[in-house]
Scaffold this active site. Sequence first.
Site, PDB file in Angstrom:
ATOM      1  CE  LYS A  48      -1.552   1.707   4.243  1.00 49.34           C
ATOM      2  NZ  LYS A  48      -1.284   2.937   4.522  1.00 49.34           N
ATOM      3  CG  ASN A  49       2.614   2.779   3.305  1.00 55.71           C
ATOM      4  OD1 ASN A  49       1.189   3.188   3.192  1.00 55.71           O
ATOM      5  ND2 ASN A  49       2.860   2.719   4.792  1.00 55.71           N
ATOM      6  NE  ARG A  88      -1.053  12.287   7.742  1.00 53.92           N
ATOM      7  CZ  ARG A  88      -0.977  13.518   7.916  1.00 53.92           C
ATOM      8  NH1 ARG A  88      -2.060  13.876   8.673  1.00 53.92           N
ATOM      9  NH2 ARG A  88      -0.037  14.269   7.714  1.00 53.92           N
ATOM     10  CB  CYS A 124      -4.823  11.064  11.448  1.00 56.46           C
ATOM     11  SG  CYS A 124      -3.376  10.202  11.505  1.00 56.46           S
ATOM     12  NE  ARG A 134       0.445  10.192  10.031  1.00 57.49           N
ATOM     13  CZ  ARG A 134       0.245   9.393   9.235  1.00 57.49           C
ATOM     14  NH1 ARG A 134      -1.150   9.109   9.461  1.00 57.49           N
ATOM     15  NH2 ARG A 134       0.741   8.730   8.311  1.00 57.49           N
ATOM     16  N   PRO A 135       1.705  16.811  10.926  1.00 56.27           N
ATOM     17  CG  PRO A 135       3.656  18.191  11.825  1.00 56.27           C
ATOM     18  CD  PRO A 135       2.911  16.772  12.297  1.00 56.27           C
ATOM     19  CB  VAL A 136       2.158  18.570   5.533  1.00 58.27           C
ATOM     20  CG1 VAL A 136       1.413  16.861   5.634  1.00 58.27           C
ATOM     21  CG2 VAL A 136       1.063  19.375   5.565  1.00 58.27           C
ATOM     22  CG  ASP A 137       6.253  20.810   9.862  1.00 55.65           C
ATOM     23  OD1 ASP A 137       5.863  19.778   9.793  1.00 55.65           O
ATOM     24  OD2 ASP A 137       7.137  21.510  10.244  1.00 55.65           O
ATOM     25  CG  ASP A 170       3.358   1.546   9.483  1.00 51.79           C
ATOM     26  OD1 ASP A 170       2.996   2.534  10.140  1.00 51.79           O
ATOM     27  OD2 ASP A 170       3.762   1.872   8.319  1.00 51.79           O
ATOM     28  CB  ILE A 190       7.163   7.035  14.453  1.00 47.83           C
ATOM     29  CG1 ILE A 190       8.315   6.425  14.185  1.00 47.83           C
ATOM     30  CG2 ILE A 190       7.111   7.854  13.110  1.00 47.83           C
ATOM     31  CD1 ILE A 190       9.715   6.771  13.828  1.00 47.83           C
ATOM     32  NE  ARG A 193      -7.160   4.375   5.806  1.00 51.33           N
ATOM     33  CZ  ARG A 193      -6.707   5.535   6.241  1.00 51.33           C
ATOM     34  NH1 ARG A 193      -6.965   6.024   7.401  1.00 51.33           N
ATOM     35  NH2 ARG A 193      -5.925   6.153   5.396  1.00 51.33           N
TER      36      ARG A 193
END
Length: 417
Positions: free
Chosen positions: A22-23, A93, A117, A122-125, A305, A327, A397
């Site tokens: 998936k990833n 996300r 989430c 989980r920022p995207v900065d 994970d 993490i 998912r």
Amino acid sequence: MEKIRIQGPCRLEGSVRVSGAKNAVLPEMAATLLMDGPIRLTNVPAVRDVLTMARVLRHLGMRQVVLHDDVLRIEPGDAAEPDAPYELVKTMRASVLVLGPLLARRGQARVSLPGGCAIGTRPVDLHLAALRRMGATIEIEHGYMVASCPRLRGAEIRFEVPTVTGTENIMMAATLAEGRTVLSNCAREPEIEDLAGFLNACGAHVSGAGSETIVIEGVDRLQGTEHRVMPDRIEAGTFLMAAAATGSRVTVDGCPAGLLGAALDTLRACGLVIDEQGDALTIDRQGELRAADITTEPYPGFPTDLQAQYMAVMTQARGPARISETIFENRMMHVGELCRMGARIELDGQIAIVHGPTPLSGAPVMASDLRASASLIVAGLAAHGETIVDRAYHIDRGYERVETKFHTLGARIERLS
Ligand code: EPU
């Protein structure tokens, strides 16, 4: 709402084949926004996140986004508005992965901010800072990242912390940028290498993926190609954990041992015997299961994970086992549910001490996120009596036909709708 019912304890037996990752496929689907010709991805898992990304791509004007068996065909279409709406992004996300490709190919993008989430903020900065260094203007307006730049410029960028989707987003954007981009302190996950292989097959010049420095020489265009998605190491690890928790002998087929490095070392330290034959791994428990401490780390360390599934295994090991999550700041939601099944776990922030072994008893439990739901299935297989895992959509998912695969291994497991 669908549920998964398990009648335990189950002794698993036989072999199971791992699906595509998936990833890996999610960034590869986003990367098709960069390309001029048709793309054929094989070994694609039919999981819900893939279907969500297909909807995002259709919304962005890609044509023929069709998954048949494990083959996904995508054809570039007429450029629709480069807009990834909240309704789609809020359910996954990883949709943020379209930001870099849209900006690189179409010069603009409007992508909903994913927000927090279940497992953390989980920022995207870091994604945004890197794109700004490449010349993009990015404003946050009404919950959206609104970005523009006629052509991105290559730049030297150091990520403050290694970020998997951040590395992927910027690597994709840089393939069509002007000049050379050098990314340092990159995440080293194998999925990033798989993405780089795909991009290079389309005509990109990416080197160093899988190491902490990645160099990308920008090109003017990328064509379509065919690419086989790498195996899902987390799915493979989940089957190994299920075998470990239930004292079973199982062969997990289709995942080279090298992808599971630290997780295999840990399972061996617990007394499990793991035999490697090509890309088939056979796990067997001989004697008592011993506890081993873990700390989650970026690859090649123990993966976050697999932390929840490993905790279910540790309920059956002679403890105590110390499990430290570094993490994500909220990835311990399975602890309460495992305790409802009889586990003895002390939780202090992101550190859990599992006092095993304890017999588990089946119970109705609630899945809070993808990997937590996998952990509850592992626990349900080891527990006595009936476990019903509510909110099965979380597991769908990222796991393809989870109940069918465990059923093939002899588990008494079914889906209730
Ligand atoms: N981070 C920031 N700023 C950023 C980006 C990340 O502070 O701009 C922080 C995160 O908050 C986190 C750390 O950096 O503390 C690492 O997060 P990363 O960005 O690497 O995670 P991700 O890219 O959002 C991917 C996987 C996750 C997996 C993590 C870690 C995909 C689509 N998702 O997420 O997968 O847990 O890497 O390996 O590849 C899952 O499959 O269940 C899953 C959650």
